[in-house]
Each structure stands twice: as C-alpha cells, then as structure tokens.
Design a protein around this motif. Sequence first.
Motif, PDB file in Angstrom:
ATOM      1  N   HIS A  84      43.169  83.969  21.783  1.00 16.93           N
ATOM      2  CA  HIS A  84      41.806  83.434  21.838  1.00 16.93           C
ATOM      3  C   HIS A  84      41.777  82.167  22.681  1.00 16.93           C
ATOM      4  N   ASP A  85      40.802  82.088  23.567  1.00 16.05           N
ATOM      5  CA  ASP A  85      40.626  80.908  24.407  1.00 16.05           C
ATOM      6  C   ASP A  85      39.821  79.871  23.622  1.00 16.05           C
ATOM      7  N   LEU A  86      40.436  78.723  23.388  1.00 22.47           N
ATOM      8  CA  LEU A  86      39.750  77.673  22.616  1.00 22.47           C
ATOM      9  C   LEU A  86      38.428  77.268  23.270  1.00 22.47           C
ATOM     10  N   ARG A  87      38.376  77.361  24.590  1.00 20.51           N
ATOM     11  CA  ARG A  87      37.136  76.947  25.287  1.00 20.51           C
ATOM     12  C   ARG A  87      35.952  77.863  24.946  1.00 20.51           C
ATOM     13  N   ASP A  88      36.231  79.067  24.458  1.00 23.40           N
ATOM     14  CA  ASP A  88      35.130  79.950  24.045  1.00 23.40           C
ATOM     15  C   ASP A  88      34.417  79.422  22.805  1.00 23.40           C
ATOM     16  N   TYR A  89      35.000  78.423  22.169  1.00 24.39           N
ATOM     17  CA  TYR A  89      34.393  77.868  20.946  1.00 24.39           C
ATOM     18  C   TYR A  89      33.771  76.502  21.200  1.00 24.39           C
ATOM     19  N   THR A  90      33.542  76.173  22.495  1.00 25.42           N
ATOM     20  CA  THR A  90      32.834  74.936  22.838  1.00 25.42           C
ATOM     21  C   THR A  90      31.374  75.299  23.097  1.00 25.42           C
ATOM     22  N   PHE A  91      30.496  74.296  23.021  1.00 21.13           N
ATOM     23  CA  PHE A  91      29.080  74.555  23.298  1.00 21.13           C
ATOM     24  C   PHE A  91      28.568  73.766  24.495  1.00 21.13           C
ATOM     25  N   ASP A  92      29.391  72.872  25.032  1.00 23.20           N
ATOM     26  CA  ASP A  92      28.895  72.022  26.129  1.00 23.20           C
ATOM     27  C   ASP A  92      29.175  72.692  27.476  1.00 23.20           C
ATOM     28  N   HIS A 112      30.715  71.651  30.040  1.00 23.47           N
ATOM     29  CA  HIS A 112      32.057  71.493  30.617  1.00 23.47           C
ATOM     30  C   HIS A 112      33.149  72.175  29.784  1.00 23.47           C
ATOM     31  N   ARG A 113      32.741  72.787  28.708  1.00 26.78           N
ATOM     32  CA  ARG A 113      33.687  73.472  27.810  1.00 26.78           C
ATOM     33  C   ARG A 113      34.834  72.536  27.423  1.00 26.78           C
ATOM     34  N   GLN A 114      34.458  71.337  27.007  1.00 24.50           N
ATOM     35  CA  GLN A 114      35.460  70.304  26.749  1.00 24.50           C
ATOM     36  C   GLN A 114      36.146  70.496  25.394  1.00 24.50           C
ATOM     37  N   VAL A 115      37.460  70.464  25.426  1.00 22.88           N
ATOM     38  CA  VAL A 115      38.230  70.661  24.182  1.00 22.88           C
ATOM     39  C   VAL A 115      38.970  69.399  23.753  1.00 22.88           C
ATOM     40  N   ASP A 116      38.965  68.361  24.607  1.00 23.46           N
ATOM     41  CA  ASP A 116      39.765  67.176  24.302  1.00 23.46           C
ATOM     42  C   ASP A 116      38.949  65.904  24.483  1.00 23.46           C
ATOM     43  N   ASP A 117      39.471  64.817  23.950  1.00 26.99           N
ATOM     44  CA  ASP A 117      38.803  63.521  24.099  1.00 26.99           C
ATOM     45  C   ASP A 117      39.843  62.418  23.956  1.00 26.99           C
ATOM     46  N   ARG A 118      39.398  61.179  24.287  1.00 22.93           N
ATOM     47  CA  ARG A 118      40.329  60.049  24.255  1.00 22.93           C
ATOM     48  C   ARG A 118      40.646  59.629  22.823  1.00 22.93           C
ATOM     49  N   PRO A 119      41.833  59.075  22.603  1.00 21.94           N
ATOM     50  CA  PRO A 119      42.194  58.673  21.237  1.00 21.94           C
ATOM     51  C   PRO A 119      41.493  57.387  20.799  1.00 21.94           C
ATOM     52  N   PHE A 120      40.982  57.384  19.578  1.00 25.90           N
ATOM     53  CA  PHE A 120      40.491  56.125  19.012  1.00 25.90           C
ATOM     54  C   PHE A 120      41.666  55.174  18.912  1.00 25.90           C
ATOM     55  N   GLY A 121      41.400  53.893  19.181  1.00 28.21           N
ATOM     56  CA  GLY A 121      42.474  52.892  19.080  1.00 28.21           C
ATOM     57  C   GLY A 121      43.226  52.724  20.380  1.00 28.21           C
ATOM     58  N   GLY A 122      42.877  53.550  21.379  1.00 33.51           N
ATOM     59  CA  GLY A 122      43.520  53.436  22.689  1.00 33.51           C
ATOM     60  C   GLY A 122      44.834  54.183  22.741  1.00 33.51           C
ATOM     61  N   GLY A 123      45.489  54.083  23.862  1.00 32.17           N
ATOM     62  CA  GLY A 123      46.773  54.776  24.039  1.00 32.17           C
ATOM     63  C   GLY A 123      46.644  55.860  25.084  1.00 32.17           C
ATOM     64  N   ALA A 124      47.813  56.368  25.472  1.00 32.49           N
ATOM     65  CA  ALA A 124      47.849  57.342  26.557  1.00 32.49           C
ATOM     66  C   ALA A 124      47.454  58.723  26.051  1.00 32.49           C
ATOM     67  N   GLY A 125      46.995  59.543  26.980  1.00 27.10           N
ATOM     68  CA  GLY A 125      46.804  60.968  26.688  1.00 27.10           C
ATOM     69  C   GLY A 125      45.515  61.290  25.976  1.00 27.10           C
ATOM     70  N   PRO A 146      38.128  67.942  17.155  1.00 23.02           N
ATOM     71  CA  PRO A 146      37.992  68.816  15.984  1.00 23.02           C
ATOM     72  C   PRO A 146      36.968  69.948  16.134  1.00 23.02           C
ATOM     73  N   GLU A 147      35.803  69.672  16.785  1.00 23.06           N
ATOM     74  CA  GLU A 147      34.712  70.683  16.680  1.00 23.06           C
ATOM     75  C   GLU A 147      35.089  72.076  17.206  1.00 23.06           C
ATOM     76  N   PRO A 148      35.575  72.194  18.457  1.00 28.10           N
ATOM     77  CA  PRO A 148      35.904  73.562  18.917  1.00 28.10           C
ATOM     78  C   PRO A 148      37.043  74.186  18.121  1.00 28.10           C
ATOM     79  N   LEU A 149      38.017  73.352  17.782  1.00 23.37           N
ATOM     80  CA  LEU A 149      39.194  73.880  17.083  1.00 23.37           C
ATOM     81  C   LEU A 149      38.814  74.401  15.695  1.00 23.37           C
ATOM     82  N   VAL A 150      38.019  73.631  14.973  1.00 24.12           N
ATOM     83  CA  VAL A 150      37.638  74.072  13.618  1.00 24.12           C
ATOM     84  C   VAL A 150      36.740  75.308  13.712  1.00 24.12           C
TER      85      VAL A 150
END
Length: 240
Positions: A36-44, A46-59, A64-68
């Motif tokens: 299953h393609d995780l991007r098929d469970y996005t609604f935006d 850009h089919r975005q599946v990731d975001d920046r970490p709270f608190g800063g840091g790399a990567g 949660p929304e598409p994954l759940v």
Amino acid sequence: MRFDIITIFPEMLGGVFDFGIVRRAVESGLIEISVHDLRDYTFDRHRQVDDRPFGGGAGMILKPEPLVRAIEAIAGGPGEASTVLLSPQGRLFGQRMAEEFSRKARLVLICGRYEGVDERVIEHWIDDEVSIGDYVLSGGEIPAMVVVDAVTRLIPGALGCDESALRESFSDGLLDYPHYTRPAEYRGMKVPDVLLSGNHAEIDAWRRGRSIQKTERCRPDLIEGVNRSEDDGENQNSDL
Ligand SMILES: C[S@@+](CC[C@H](N)C(=O)[O-])C[C@H]1O[C@@H](n2cnc3c(N)ncnc32)[C@H](O)[C@@H]1O
C-alpha cells in the motif's frame, strides 16, 4: 496468512516477492501480499506524508494523519491484524519471532522513513516494533522484505517439505550442517565418506556433530541453550 505492507516507496517491493518460495506460496494461496502506498491516504494536493520535528533537529518525521488513516483502513478493527513497525529500536527479529509471526492470520508491516514515525502512532496503533539488526537503514522496506521471506518459509507447505524448515539454522538452536552435492570429488576435494555410506543413523550423527562444531566456531552465544548428549561429543570431531 496475509501480509500488508505500508510504504512511501511501493515500487521498491514490486518484483521482490515474484521469485522462489515466496512466489510459490502466493500462487498456491498459502499467503497473500498487498503493498500500500502511504500517499494514497493523504488528502492534500502535495500528498505530504512527513513534517518537521517539534523541538527542532535534523530530518523529517512521518506524520500521524496519513499513517493512522492507512493503518485503520488496512488493519481493520482491534484484534483483526497485528501491526508491526519496522524500527531499529524494536525487538530483534530472529527465527523464534518468525515462528511466532507465522502463526498469525494477518500482519500489517509499516515501513518508516526519514527520522522515523510520530511517537503517538507508535504508542496507540503499533502492536510490535521489530528490528532486523543493530544498524540503521534508510527505510523499513528491506526489513519488511526480510520478515515476509523468513515468515513465509515457516508456513506449513511453503517449502514443499516441512522437514526442511525443521532442520535449518536456528530451528533447534544450532546452525545448519554442511551440505555437499555431486560430484563426489571436485578438484581433489572429496565429500566426507559418511555421506556416501547410505547409513542414515551415522549420517544424522555426523550432521549433528558438524552443526555443533559450526555453531561453536561461528556463534558460540547460541550453543549454551542447546541440549547435548554424549554422542554429540563423540561425533563432533570425526568424519566417520
Ligand atoms: C533512518 S531510520 C530512522 C532511525 C531513527 N531516527 C533512530 O535513530 O532510531 C528510518 C526508518 O528505517 C527503518 N529502519 C532502519 N533501520 C532499521 C532496522 N535495523 N530494522 C528495522 N527497520 C529499520 C525504520 O522503519 C525507520 O523508521
């Protein structure tokens, strides 16, 4: 048994299950594999599946929304399927865990990427975190392939001969014994006489001795839990 794999790179898994024992298990209906393609469970847009970490840091972190949404749609209600996140922080995958998984009806394997998965998903939607070793890979796709392959081999009927799974490395705590095939002599190197003798009791004893020897040499950590008889001691060093 059914495997569902959730990934942002479904193409990586295309073809990998089309060979050998796994392919035969699919064709004979012993297992089903769905990617299953995780991007098929996005609604935006850009089919975005990731975001920046709270608190800063790399990567980046898998949101949660598409994954759940994917997990809930694919795993069904509580208890229908076991959800497994591939993660270097998980329980170490081994033959015992493969056996445990082979008794389940459904496994949903979730492949992480980037810096990993939002912790709330792990706490509330994941039954098990599983690592394939103490090293960090770029994603959970290769670990998912490892789990599917190792588990499939243990499903009754998958090997065509159930006995082979019982005699493989780790099944009884030991590594497998050495194997030989024709020719009986190759470039001056002979196959041990005992294997040509036709005496099955002697062959079994020789094989067990060689298994113990190989385990002591390559994986001494395994040998402690193995029940050994007096005969094992005698056969270890002999070619009979
Ligand atoms: C770069 S890793 C994230 C590593 C994470 N930041 C950490 O240090 O624990 C990205 C993804 O690869 C997968 N992965 C990496 N190494 C793995 C391993 N040894 N076993 C299973 N999955 C692994 C996981 O799904 C993980 O979410």
